[in-house]
Design a protein around this motif. Structure first.
Motif, PDB file in Angstrom:
ATOM      1  N   THR A 199      11.295  -4.406   2.342  1.00 41.08           N
ATOM      2  CA  THR A 199      12.434  -4.299   3.245  1.00 41.08           C
ATOM      3  C   THR A 199      12.116  -3.347   4.394  1.00 41.08           C
ATOM      4  O   THR A 199      11.128  -2.603   4.359  1.00 41.08           O
ATOM      5  CB  THR A 199      13.659  -3.779   2.481  1.00 41.08           C
ATOM      6  N   ASP A 200      12.997  -3.358   5.404  1.00 37.76           N
ATOM      7  CA  ASP A 200      12.802  -2.452   6.532  1.00 37.76           C
ATOM      8  C   ASP A 200      12.794  -0.998   6.073  1.00 37.76           C
ATOM      9  O   ASP A 200      12.018  -0.177   6.580  1.00 37.76           O
ATOM     10  CB  ASP A 200      13.913  -2.655   7.570  1.00 37.76           C
ATOM     11  N   ALA A 201      13.649  -0.675   5.085  1.00 33.65           N
ATOM     12  CA  ALA A 201      13.734   0.702   4.595  1.00 33.65           C
ATOM     13  C   ALA A 201      12.431   1.124   3.916  1.00 33.65           C
ATOM     14  O   ALA A 201      11.947   2.251   4.116  1.00 33.65           O
ATOM     15  CB  ALA A 201      14.900   0.840   3.617  1.00 33.65           C
ATOM     16  N   VAL A 202      11.857   0.225   3.136  1.00 28.41           N
ATOM     17  CA  VAL A 202      10.607   0.550   2.445  1.00 28.41           C
ATOM     18  C   VAL A 202       9.469   0.672   3.455  1.00 28.41           C
ATOM     19  O   VAL A 202       8.636   1.576   3.373  1.00 28.41           O
ATOM     20  CB  VAL A 202      10.287  -0.513   1.370  1.00 28.41           C
ATOM     21  N   ARG A 203       9.430  -0.203   4.418  1.00 29.40           N
ATOM     22  CA  ARG A 203       8.395  -0.121   5.450  1.00 29.40           C
ATOM     23  C   ARG A 203       8.504   1.200   6.221  1.00 29.40           C
ATOM     24  O   ARG A 203       7.483   1.793   6.586  1.00 29.40           O
ATOM     25  CB  ARG A 203       8.520  -1.296   6.420  1.00 29.40           C
ATOM     26  N   ILE A 241     -12.822   6.499   7.711  1.00 26.35           N
ATOM     27  CA  ILE A 241     -12.655   5.301   6.882  1.00 26.35           C
ATOM     28  C   ILE A 241     -11.281   5.285   6.224  1.00 26.35           C
ATOM     29  O   ILE A 241     -10.584   4.257   6.216  1.00 26.35           O
ATOM     30  CB  ILE A 241     -13.778   5.217   5.836  1.00 26.35           C
ATOM     31  N   TYR A 242     -10.873   6.424   5.682  1.00 26.11           N
ATOM     32  CA  TYR A 242      -9.557   6.466   5.041  1.00 26.11           C
ATOM     33  C   TYR A 242      -8.440   6.329   6.070  1.00 26.11           C
ATOM     34  O   TYR A 242      -7.441   5.632   5.833  1.00 26.11           O
ATOM     35  CB  TYR A 242      -9.397   7.754   4.237  1.00 26.11           C
ATOM     36  N   ALA A 243      -8.574   6.988   7.215  1.00 23.45           N
ATOM     37  CA  ALA A 243      -7.567   6.822   8.263  1.00 23.45           C
ATOM     38  C   ALA A 243      -7.514   5.374   8.736  1.00 23.45           C
ATOM     39  O   ALA A 243      -6.452   4.872   9.130  1.00 23.45           O
ATOM     40  CB  ALA A 243      -7.865   7.757   9.431  1.00 23.45           C
ATOM     41  N   GLY A 244      -8.659   4.696   8.672  1.00 25.97           N
ATOM     42  CA  GLY A 244      -8.708   3.290   9.050  1.00 25.97           C
ATOM     43  C   GLY A 244      -7.858   2.415   8.153  1.00 25.97           C
ATOM     44  O   GLY A 244      -7.326   1.381   8.592  1.00 25.97           O
ATOM     45  N   ILE A 245      -7.724   2.806   6.889  1.00 28.46           N
ATOM     46  CA  ILE A 245      -6.833   2.070   5.990  1.00 28.46           C
ATOM     47  C   ILE A 245      -5.406   2.159   6.512  1.00 28.46           C
ATOM     48  O   ILE A 245      -4.652   1.173   6.512  1.00 28.46           O
ATOM     49  CB  ILE A 245      -6.928   2.636   4.560  1.00 28.46           C
ATOM     50  N   GLY A 246      -5.020   3.362   6.970  1.00 35.11           N
ATOM     51  CA  GLY A 246      -3.689   3.528   7.544  1.00 35.11           C
ATOM     52  C   GLY A 246      -3.493   2.663   8.776  1.00 35.11           C
ATOM     53  O   GLY A 246      -2.415   2.079   8.979  1.00 35.11           O
ATOM     54  N   THR A 247      -4.523   2.554   9.605  1.00 35.64           N
ATOM     55  CA  THR A 247      -4.442   1.699  10.788  1.00 35.64           C
ATOM     56  C   THR A 247      -4.214   0.247  10.399  1.00 35.64           C
ATOM     57  O   THR A 247      -3.412  -0.465  11.016  1.00 35.64           O
ATOM     58  CB  THR A 247      -5.728   1.824  11.628  1.00 35.64           C
ATOM     59  N   GLN A 248      -4.906  -0.202   9.361  1.00 35.95           N
ATOM     60  CA  GLN A 248      -4.734  -1.573   8.888  1.00 35.95           C
ATOM     61  C   GLN A 248      -3.312  -1.803   8.377  1.00 35.95           C
ATOM     62  O   GLN A 248      -2.716  -2.860   8.605  1.00 35.95           O
ATOM     63  CB  GLN A 248      -5.748  -1.870   7.778  1.00 35.95           C
ATOM     64  N   ILE A 249      -2.750  -0.806   7.701  1.00 38.14           N
ATOM     65  CA  ILE A 249      -1.374  -0.910   7.210  1.00 38.14           C
ATOM     66  C   ILE A 249      -0.413  -1.048   8.392  1.00 38.14           C
ATOM     67  O   ILE A 249       0.548  -1.831   8.344  1.00 38.14           O
ATOM     68  CB  ILE A 249      -1.015   0.322   6.351  1.00 38.14           C
ATOM     69  N   GLY A 253       2.382  -4.364   9.728  1.00 32.63           N
ATOM     70  CA  GLY A 253       3.801  -4.057   9.792  1.00 32.63           C
ATOM     71  C   GLY A 253       4.298  -3.152   8.688  1.00 32.63           C
ATOM     72  O   GLY A 253       5.477  -3.209   8.317  1.00 32.63           O
ATOM     73  N   TYR A 254       3.424  -2.309   8.149  1.00 29.63           N
ATOM     74  CA  TYR A 254       3.751  -1.347   7.094  1.00 29.63           C
ATOM     75  C   TYR A 254       4.189  -2.041   5.796  1.00 29.63           C
ATOM     76  O   TYR A 254       4.829  -1.426   4.944  1.00 29.63           O
ATOM     77  CB  TYR A 254       4.839  -0.363   7.554  1.00 29.63           C
ATOM     78  N   ASP A 255       3.844  -3.304   5.650  1.00 30.67           N
ATOM     79  CA  ASP A 255       4.141  -4.038   4.414  1.00 30.67           C
ATOM     80  C   ASP A 255       2.981  -3.866   3.443  1.00 30.67           C
ATOM     81  O   ASP A 255       1.918  -4.456   3.622  1.00 30.67           O
ATOM     82  CB  ASP A 255       4.361  -5.519   4.717  1.00 30.67           C
ATOM     83  N   THR A 256       3.181  -3.038   2.430  1.00 28.09           N
ATOM     84  CA  THR A 256       2.143  -2.857   1.406  1.00 28.09           C
ATOM     85  C   THR A 256       2.657  -3.325   0.044  1.00 28.09           C
ATOM     86  O   THR A 256       2.185  -2.878  -0.992  1.00 28.09           O
ATOM     87  CB  THR A 256       1.692  -1.385   1.332  1.00 28.09           C
ATOM     88  N   ILE A 257       3.606  -4.237   0.078  1.00 33.36           N
ATOM     89  CA  ILE A 257       4.136  -4.821  -1.156  1.00 33.36           C
ATOM     90  C   ILE A 257       3.669  -6.254  -1.309  1.00 33.36           C
ATOM     91  O   ILE A 257       3.170  -6.652  -2.368  1.00 33.36           O
ATOM     92  CB  ILE A 257       5.674  -4.738  -1.169  1.00 33.36           C
TER      93      ILE A 257
END
Length: 341
Positions: A199-203, A241-249, A253-257
């Protein structure tokens, strides 16, 4: 010294179990890379046993016994334990550091949830910053300011992991998002673990976690440039590399579900090259004032322990308390099962 056969085993463990660290470790100097591989193999095995085992409590208690044996110079007859004991002896590794990791794993076994962002940072300090502080010890770095920035990097990496795994964790009944964030969004934790939805809240929560991680990634950079020159490129690579994971997220659209963020080999190669550039530039740049920023309250005990300051004895008591509680629960469960039999 670490036995070559034990080191080969540790290297293979990391190659198959931690792709990001394996990629970054390739450009560490041998004097740091070999003990770092052994350290990560020990920590990875401990984490996997607690995370994936059928009895998390027993796994934590076994880890306590393994630490006792390693620090007594009589490690369990396993490659990771023998290599870790060699590290303890050669580098005078403060016991408070692996004990902090043990405490974090005990919190996992206890299925602890965290009231607010500070609580999440408390957890991240134990399962990630403790490893960062141990890495500094392997580099013979005991300066409190550099240690504080290493702990920033550890918390940032763990927040990135938490953001990436929101859906995977929820489906396993685990929540690392701050409970007050869920309450503000009107999300019931029980229902969320039954049916997690992007949901928008979770994102927005994922976005907030990554914003905090990015703040700490930036703070950590001054510490990387305070490390021995030959070690900087490897640590810069891990940071990128780890910050790159955040960029991919962010790109998804911040959807990690409904999806999990992945980075490619080409991307990792690009970050490795960027790490080399950052290291070269660091030789000409003046020392950043950020190096002197106070450590996060949640990591201060790690900085004190690694810098040879007198450790807070209450920390050891806290670890013993939670282990004793886990032991009591395990014995109670055994007694209940016997009665049923």
């Amino acid at each position: 010294m670490i036995d070559p056969a034990d080191l080969d085993h540790c290297r293979e463990t990391i190659r198959t179990g931690s792709l990001s660290f394996h990629a970054a470790s390739k450009i560490l100097p041998v004097s740091v890379r070999d003990p770092a591989l052994a350290l990560y193999a020990f920590c990875r095995l401990a984490d996997d046993e607690v995370d994936e085992g059928t009895c998390k409590t027993s796994a934590v208690l076994r880890l306590q016994d393994r630490l006792d044996l390693a620090y007594a110079g009589r490690p369990r007859n396993a490659p990771e334990d023998r290599a870790f004991a060699a590290i303890v002896a050669e580098f005078e590794m403060p016991r408070a550091l692996p004990e902090a990791l043990l405490e974090g794993l005990a919190w996992d076994a206890d299925e602890r949830r965290y009231k607010d962002l500070s609580g999440v940072r408390d957890y991240s300090a134990r399962v990630a910053s403790a490893v960062g502080a141990m890495m500094c010890v392997l580099m013979r770095v005991r300066n409190p300011d550099a240690l504080a920035r290493a702990c920033d990097l550890g918390v940032a990496m763990q927040l990135t992991n938490i953001a990436r795994d929101v859906g995977e964790d929820a489906r396993m009944g685990r929540i690392y998002l701050p409970m007050d964030w869920l309450a503000e969004a009107g999300i019931d934790p029980f229902n969320f673990t039954r049916d997690p939805l992007p949901t928008d809240a979770v994102r927005m929560m994922v976005k907030r976690l990554l914003a905090e991680a990015q703040r700490l990634y930036l703070r950590s950079e001054a510490g990387i440039n305070a490390l021995p020159f030959k070690a900087r490129t490897g640590i810069w690579a891990a940071r990128l590399i780890y910050a790159g994971i955040g960029t991919q997220i962010r790109h998804q659209g911040y959807d990690t579900i409904s999806m999990r963020a992945h980075t490619s080999k080409v991307q990792k190669l690009g970050w490795l090259l960027q790490a080399g550039t950052q290291t070269a530039v660091s030789t000409f740049m003046p020392k950043s004032a950020v190096i002197y920023a106070k450590p996060l309250n949640e990591v201060r005990f790690l900085v004190d322990a690694a810098s040879h300051r007198v450790p807070d004895q209450r920390r050891s008591l806290a670890v013993l308390d939670i282990l004793a509680d886990l032991k009591a629960r395990e014995q109670e469960a055994i007694g209940t099962n016997r009665q049923k039999a």
